[in-house]
Motif scaffolding. Structure first.
Motif, PDB file in Angstrom:
ATOM      1  N   LYS A 173       6.302  -3.158   2.930  1.00  0.00           N
ATOM      2  CA  LYS A 173       5.509  -2.010   3.383  1.00  0.00           C
ATOM      3  C   LYS A 173       4.190  -1.975   2.619  1.00  0.00           C
ATOM      4  O   LYS A 173       4.077  -2.544   1.527  1.00  0.00           O
ATOM      5  CB  LYS A 173       6.265  -0.708   3.220  1.00  0.00           C
ATOM      6  CG  LYS A 173       6.344  -0.135   1.838  1.00  0.00           C
ATOM      7  CD  LYS A 173       6.895   1.286   1.927  1.00  0.00           C
ATOM      8  CE  LYS A 173       7.113   1.873   0.558  1.00  0.00           C
ATOM      9  NZ  LYS A 173       7.629   3.239   0.616  1.00  0.00           N
ATOM     10  N   TRP A 183      -1.340   2.911   1.386  1.00  0.00           N
ATOM     11  CA  TRP A 183      -2.808   2.941   1.497  1.00  0.00           C
ATOM     12  C   TRP A 183      -3.389   4.003   0.573  1.00  0.00           C
ATOM     13  O   TRP A 183      -2.781   5.061   0.394  1.00  0.00           O
ATOM     14  CB  TRP A 183      -3.209   3.256   2.940  1.00  0.00           C
ATOM     15  CG  TRP A 183      -2.602   2.330   3.942  1.00  0.00           C
ATOM     16  CD1 TRP A 183      -1.527   2.604   4.737  1.00  0.00           C
ATOM     17  CD2 TRP A 183      -3.006   1.001   4.264  1.00  0.00           C
ATOM     18  NE1 TRP A 183      -1.257   1.515   5.528  1.00  0.00           N
ATOM     19  CE2 TRP A 183      -2.133   0.521   5.267  1.00  0.00           C
ATOM     20  CE3 TRP A 183      -4.019   0.156   3.813  1.00  0.00           C
ATOM     21  CZ2 TRP A 183      -2.246  -0.752   5.816  1.00  0.00           C
ATOM     22  CZ3 TRP A 183      -4.128  -1.109   4.358  1.00  0.00           C
ATOM     23  CH2 TRP A 183      -3.258  -1.555   5.346  1.00  0.00           C
ATOM     24  N   LYS A 214      -1.528   8.837   4.157  1.00  0.00           N
ATOM     25  CA  LYS A 214      -0.282   8.689   4.923  1.00  0.00           C
ATOM     26  C   LYS A 214      -0.479   7.841   6.172  1.00  0.00           C
ATOM     27  O   LYS A 214      -1.470   7.994   6.881  1.00  0.00           O
ATOM     28  CB  LYS A 214       0.222  10.063   5.352  1.00  0.00           C
ATOM     29  CG  LYS A 214       1.165  10.708   4.378  1.00  0.00           C
ATOM     30  CD  LYS A 214       1.797  11.918   5.018  1.00  0.00           C
ATOM     31  CE  LYS A 214       3.100  12.260   4.367  1.00  0.00           C
ATOM     32  NZ  LYS A 214       3.773  13.353   5.063  1.00  0.00           N
ATOM     33  N   GLY A 215       0.498   6.984   6.434  1.00  0.00           N
ATOM     34  CA  GLY A 215       0.508   6.227   7.667  1.00  0.00           C
ATOM     35  C   GLY A 215       1.489   6.854   8.636  1.00  0.00           C
ATOM     36  O   GLY A 215       1.801   8.032   8.536  1.00  0.00           O
ATOM     37  N   VAL A 216       1.999   6.061   9.577  1.00  0.00           N
ATOM     38  CA  VAL A 216       2.941   6.610  10.561  1.00  0.00           C
ATOM     39  C   VAL A 216       4.268   6.942   9.889  1.00  0.00           C
ATOM     40  O   VAL A 216       4.826   8.012  10.054  1.00  0.00           O
ATOM     41  CB  VAL A 216       3.165   5.605  11.708  1.00  0.00           C
ATOM     42  CG1 VAL A 216       4.145   6.170  12.733  1.00  0.00           C
ATOM     43  CG2 VAL A 216       1.861   5.273  12.387  1.00  0.00           C
ATOM     44  N   GLY A 217       4.801   5.981   9.148  1.00  0.00           N
ATOM     45  CA  GLY A 217       6.089   6.186   8.487  1.00  0.00           C
ATOM     46  C   GLY A 217       6.056   5.661   7.064  1.00  0.00           C
ATOM     47  O   GLY A 217       5.068   5.080   6.635  1.00  0.00           O
ATOM     48  N   GLU A 218       7.135   5.901   6.380  1.00  0.00           N
ATOM     49  CA  GLU A 218       7.197   5.485   4.978  1.00  0.00           C
ATOM     50  C   GLU A 218       8.159   4.330   4.760  1.00  0.00           C
ATOM     51  O   GLU A 218       8.230   3.783   3.668  1.00  0.00           O
ATOM     52  CB  GLU A 218       7.715   6.647   4.125  1.00  0.00           C
ATOM     53  CG  GLU A 218       6.797   7.825   4.040  1.00  0.00           C
ATOM     54  CD  GLU A 218       7.398   8.932   3.198  1.00  0.00           C
ATOM     55  OE1 GLU A 218       6.791   9.279   2.179  1.00  0.00           O
ATOM     56  OE2 GLU A 218       8.492   9.424   3.552  1.00  0.00           O
ATOM     57  N   SER A 219       8.933   4.021   5.777  1.00  0.00           N
ATOM     58  CA  SER A 219      10.018   3.063   5.553  1.00  0.00           C
ATOM     59  C   SER A 219       9.517   1.623   5.497  1.00  0.00           C
ATOM     60  O   SER A 219       8.416   1.306   5.964  1.00  0.00           O
ATOM     61  CB  SER A 219      11.066   3.206   6.649  1.00  0.00           C
ATOM     62  OG  SER A 219      10.497   2.960   7.896  1.00  0.00           O
ATOM     63  N   ARG A 266       9.426  -2.297   6.513  1.00  0.00           N
ATOM     64  CA  ARG A 266       9.613  -3.058   7.746  1.00  0.00           C
ATOM     65  C   ARG A 266      10.422  -4.300   7.387  1.00  0.00           C
ATOM     66  O   ARG A 266      10.161  -4.933   6.365  1.00  0.00           O
ATOM     67  CB  ARG A 266       8.268  -3.483   8.326  1.00  0.00           C
ATOM     68  CG  ARG A 266       7.370  -2.303   8.602  1.00  0.00           C
ATOM     69  CD  ARG A 266       6.125  -2.745   9.311  1.00  0.00           C
ATOM     70  NE  ARG A 266       4.990  -1.974   8.862  1.00  0.00           N
ATOM     71  CZ  ARG A 266       3.784  -2.038   9.401  1.00  0.00           C
ATOM     72  NH1 ARG A 266       3.546  -2.865  10.387  1.00  0.00           N
ATOM     73  NH2 ARG A 266       2.801  -1.294   8.944  1.00  0.00           N
ATOM     74  N   ALA A 307      -1.084  -5.551   8.664  1.00  0.00           N
ATOM     75  CA  ALA A 307      -0.995  -4.087   8.684  1.00  0.00           C
ATOM     76  C   ALA A 307      -2.410  -3.520   8.711  1.00  0.00           C
ATOM     77  O   ALA A 307      -3.321  -4.064   8.076  1.00  0.00           O
ATOM     78  CB  ALA A 307      -0.244  -3.576   7.459  1.00  0.00           C
ATOM     79  N   THR A 308      -2.573  -2.449   9.466  1.00  0.00           N
ATOM     80  CA  THR A 308      -3.890  -1.825   9.598  1.00  0.00           C
ATOM     81  C   THR A 308      -3.844  -0.427   8.995  1.00  0.00           C
ATOM     82  O   THR A 308      -2.890   0.320   9.226  1.00  0.00           O
ATOM     83  CB  THR A 308      -4.301  -1.735  11.088  1.00  0.00           C
ATOM     84  OG1 THR A 308      -4.199  -3.029  11.662  1.00  0.00           O
ATOM     85  CG2 THR A 308      -5.718  -1.227  11.250  1.00  0.00           C
ATOM     86  N   PRO A 343      -4.365   3.465   8.265  1.00  0.00           N
ATOM     87  CA  PRO A 343      -4.313   4.572   9.225  1.00  0.00           C
ATOM     88  C   PRO A 343      -5.618   5.347   9.366  1.00  0.00           C
ATOM     89  O   PRO A 343      -5.753   6.146  10.272  1.00  0.00           O
ATOM     90  CB  PRO A 343      -3.214   5.469   8.654  1.00  0.00           C
ATOM     91  CG  PRO A 343      -3.208   5.181   7.201  1.00  0.00           C
ATOM     92  CD  PRO A 343      -3.591   3.752   7.045  1.00  0.00           C
ATOM     93  N   HIS A 344      -6.565   5.120   8.459  1.00  0.00           N
ATOM     94  CA  HIS A 344      -7.821   5.892   8.507  1.00  0.00           C
ATOM     95  C   HIS A 344      -8.947   5.066   7.891  1.00  0.00           C
ATOM     96  O   HIS A 344      -8.696   4.229   7.012  1.00  0.00           O
ATOM     97  CB  HIS A 344      -7.643   7.207   7.727  1.00  0.00           C
ATOM     98  CG  HIS A 344      -8.679   8.236   8.057  1.00  0.00           C
ATOM     99  ND1 HIS A 344      -9.936   8.203   7.535  1.00  0.00           N
ATOM    100  CD2 HIS A 344      -8.636   9.320   8.872  1.00  0.00           C
ATOM    101  CE1 HIS A 344     -10.634   9.237   7.999  1.00  0.00           C
ATOM    102  NE2 HIS A 344      -9.850   9.924   8.819  1.00  0.00           N
TER     103      HIS A 344
END
Lengths: 200, 130
Positions: free
Chosen positions: B79, B82, B91-96, B98, B112-113, B115-116
């Motif tokens: 993971k 950021w 914060k991104g979409v989730g914390e878990s 991959r 990975a991109t 989130p902002h």
């Protein structure tokens, strides 16, 4: 009689002692067993893949500046499970909102507004009971630019003595002005497990 | 007089003992790559790139790509966390984590991109799923 009562009590105590205790699971560090059905980890993976791809592709960048307005259209659940597709779309909406590029309208929806209060609040117009300076004026609601739609598919196979369940989460982001899909994505989630596992 | 001199010395000694508060920048020593020691036995990170993707609105997004080469069949969990210019987590979409499976000798690339657009740095975590 006494011996039987003691035996039952001991049995119940042992059974109660063996039951797994209820505990909190931290989603950031969950290495727990995988279910054959779709769980929160699957929705999170699909949402992460979708949002990262949307952002990287530039599809959600409004060339005129400002934020795009998105409406959530139909997400068809073509699986054997009862899925609330909001589990997926809410994560996408939250992430896109946080990105500062997209805001979602709750005033429009296929089955009516998600939040009916936008229209109800306008029914206060011309009511003598309300201070009209605070009542929403005509022509202030914003129409959507983009529509998010999709489908969740499920296919079951038997692989040897195991069962394979395939889920495909397909999403499209359509530009409502042109009807063209600005972005499309598919996240496959494949699980293989015991044939006795239930995936519905 | 003695009392004044004594009080002055006491005050001076207290001031001298007071240490300057540490600024946050002196605490930051965040490696971009954090690999669980157990992962090192089965795989290695062979590439780690970052670039800023230009966006039509003039902003840019941080994108991270890394390559992992497996020495044996292995499972990987990864993971990206950021951070903005102040070092605060974004914060991104989730914390878990991959999850990914690697075959012996296989090199896999992951991307990975951020989130902002305000994200300027990251930390990549690699570990072995339990």
């Amino acid at each position: 009689m006494l011996i039987r009562a003691v035996a039952i009590s001991v049995g119940l105590t042992v059974i109660a002692g063996c039951a797994a205790p209820t505990r909190y699971i931290d989603p950031a560090a969950d290495d727990g067993p995988v279910a054959m059905t779709m769980d929160y980890r699957d929705f999170e993976k699909a949402a992460t893949d979708a949002v990262e791809d949307m952002l990287a592709s530039g599809a959600v960048n409004n060339p005129n500046g400002g934020r795009y307005i998105m409406v959530v259209s139909r997400i068809t659940n073509d699986t054997m499970q009862r899925i609330d597709t909001d589990q997926l779309t809410k994560k996408i909406r939250v992430a896109l909102l946080r990105s500062g590029k997209v805001v979602t309208t709750t005033a429009v929806g296929l089955n009516g507004a998600e939040d009916e209060m936008s229209m109800r609040a306008r029914e206060l117009r011309d009511s003598e009971e309300f201070d009209q300076s605070g009542v929403q004026r005509k022509g202030t609601l914003q129409a959507p630019d983009l529509s998010l739609s999709g489908k969740i598919l499920q296919r079951n196979h038997r692989v040897g003595k195991e069962q394979q369940v395939e889920y495909y989460i397909q999403l499209s982001l359509t530009d409502l002005a042109s009807g063209l899909a600005f972005w499309e994505g598919e996240t496959p989630i494949i699980k293989r497990g015991s044939d006795s596992s239930v995936s519905w | 007089m003695k009392r004044i001199v004594f009080a002055s010395m006491l005050v001076l000694s207290l001031v001298g003992c007071a240490s300057q508060p540490e600024t946050s920048s002196s605490l930051i020593d965040r490696p971009e790559l954090k690999v669980d020691p157990e992962v090192v036995y089965t795989m290695g990170v062979t590439e780690l790139f970052q670039e800023r993707l230009a966006q039509p609105d003039g902003e840019s997004l941080l994108q991270v790509q890394f390559a992992v080469e497996a020495r044996s069949d292995a499972e990987l969990a990864w993971k990206v966390t950021w951070f903005d210019a102040s070092g605060m987590m974004v914060k991104g979409v989730g914390e878990s984590y991959r999850k990914a499976s690697l075959l012996t000798g296989q090199t896999r690339y992951f991307k990975a991109t951020a989130p902002h657009s305000r994200v300027v740095s990251y930390q990549l975590h690699l570990r072995e799923p339990q």
